[in-house]
Scaffold this active site. Structure first.
Site, short mmCIF file in Angstrom:
data_model
loop_
_atom_site.label_atom_id
_atom_site.label_comp_id
_atom_site.label_asym_id
_atom_site.label_seq_id
_atom_site.Cartn_x
_atom_site.Cartn_y
_atom_site.Cartn_z
CG ASP A 89 -1.98 0.54 0.93
OD1 ASP A 89 -2.17 1.38 -0.49
OD2 ASP A 89 -3.13 1.22 1.62
CG HIS A 143 -0.26 1.87 -9.18
ND1 HIS A 143 -0.43 1.51 -7.87
CD2 HIS A 143 -1.40 2.38 -9.81
CE1 HIS A 143 -1.36 1.96 -7.79
NE2 HIS A 143 -1.98 2.41 -8.61
CG LEU A 156 10.98 -16.40 -3.60
CD1 LEU A 156 10.24 -16.46 -2.30
CD2 LEU A 156 11.25 -14.98 -3.86
C1 FPP Z 1 -2.09 -0.13 -3.42
O1 FPP Z 1 -1.31 1.22 -3.32
C2 FPP Z 1 -1.69 -0.06 -4.70
C3 FPP Z 1 -2.28 -0.71 -5.45
C4 FPP Z 1 -3.36 -1.14 -5.63
C5 FPP Z 1 -0.96 -1.89 -6.71
C6 FPP Z 1 -0.06 -2.60 -6.93
C7 FPP Z 1 0.61 -2.71 -7.58
C8 FPP Z 1 1.81 -2.61 -7.48
C9 FPP Z 1 2.68 -2.30 -6.34
C10 FPP Z 1 2.26 -3.26 -9.42
C11 FPP Z 1 3.45 -4.25 -9.64
C12 FPP Z 1 2.68 -5.58 -9.66
C13 FPP Z 1 2.83 -6.39 -9.92
C14 FPP Z 1 3.22 -7.77 -9.24
C15 FPP Z 1 3.42 -5.65 -10.82
P1 FPP Z 1 -2.51 2.50 -3.43
O2 FPP Z 1 -2.74 3.13 -4.72
O3 FPP Z 1 -3.76 1.69 -2.95
O4 FPP Z 1 -2.26 3.44 -2.71
P2 FPP Z 1 -2.31 5.17 -2.02
O5 FPP Z 1 -3.28 4.30 -0.81
O6 FPP Z 1 -1.95 5.27 -1.33
O7 FPP Z 1 -3.66 5.64 -2.42
#
Ligand code: FPP
Length: 246
Positions: free
Chosen positions: A18, A35, A129
């Site tokens: 997050d 992201h 892994l």
């Molecule tokens: C949450 O942060 C994150 C996500 C919903 C997406 C997670 C995706 C990645 C880390 C991209 C790469 C992943 C792979 C497997 C290649 P948020 O957007 O809710 O952040 P915020 O709480 O600050 O708004």
């Protein structure tokens, strides 16, 4: 004396990644920029787990609730997954990583689903892994799909309802073939599980950090592992019982 020792490495770690959006906002950039930075942190976490000797790493990449995000963000995340798969699978495979996708994959479009299936089948023989990517995943969905499979087994006459116990149901829960979840990490400052791995996290140690996911580097993961090693895992027993156990 606690059971945990400084050298104790969790066999299975799960992470709610997050904070990508806030990380991007602090830089006056779109959420997709965050992201993309998050994807680099995924790579660092995989490398760390390989170095530390962790057996399985399960990442929450897209929850069943994330479809409610603005359409352009959902689209950007989908194309990020496709790019990541195209770019990273060869190297992961060469490094002995087994990739799995868990969640209701039927919601994704055919090309993405095919890429996921291909990545899973290509790496199926690896064991160094296990990296599990949760997409369109929800912990309640997982329990429901396992219950449905149990009901189907009953209908086929393979099982009686009174034979369904925790161990039996567990066979149908995602990741049952891997070691139980030891350490559940959430970055980004919120202290909740958000419908991730509800069943699997029953006895996991929880670790929350304010660090935003793109900043979660190898030193951060080491700190989480060190914190885990100091925990006393009692599984309902007393501290004295644990100390007396061989
Ligand atoms: C949450 O942060 C994150 C996500 C919903 C997406 C997670 C995706 C990645 C880390 C991209 C790469 C992943 C792979 C497997 C290649 P948020 O957007 O809710 O952040 P915020 O709480 O600050 O708004």
């Amino acid at each position: 004396m606690t059971k945990g020792k400084a050298s104790q490495i969790p066999r299975h770690i799960a992470i709610v990644m997050d904070g990508n959006g806030r990380w991007a906002r602090a830089r006056h950039r779109p959420r997709s920029f965050g992201h993309n930075a998050g994807r680099k942190a995924v790579r660092a976490a995989i490398e760390s787990c390989m170095r530390e000797g962790v057996h399985a790493l399960t990442l929450f990449a897209f929850s069943s609730e994330n479809w409610q995000r603005p359409q352009d963000e959902v689209g950007a995340l989908m194309s990020l997954f496709v790019r990541a798969l195209d770019k990273e699978v060869d190297e992961l495979h060469a490094n002995g990583v087994r990739l799995r996708f868990i969640g209701d994959l039927s919601a994704f479009d055919e090309p993405l689903r095919q890429r996921m299936q291909l990545a899973m089948s290509r790496t199926a023989g690896n064991d160094r892994l296990h990296v599990n990517i949760a997409v369109n995943y929800g912990g309640r969905w997982d329990i429901v799909q396992a219950s449905r499979l149990a009901a189907e087994a009953v209908l086929r006459g393979e099982l009686r309802p009174d034979q369904i116990d925790e161990a039996r149901l567990n066979r149908w829960i995602s990741l049952a073939e891997l070691p139980p979840l030891d350490l559940f990490i959430r970055t980004g400052g919120e202290c909740r599980i958000s419908n991730f791995l509800l069943w699997q996290a029953a006895y996991a140690e929880l670790y929350f950090t304010d660090t935003l996911w793109p900043d979660f580097d190898q030193a951060c993961l080491r700190r989480a592992i060190e914190d885990y090693a100091r925990r006393e895992r009692r599984y309902g027993r007393t501290g004295e019982q644990i100390a007396a156990a061989p």
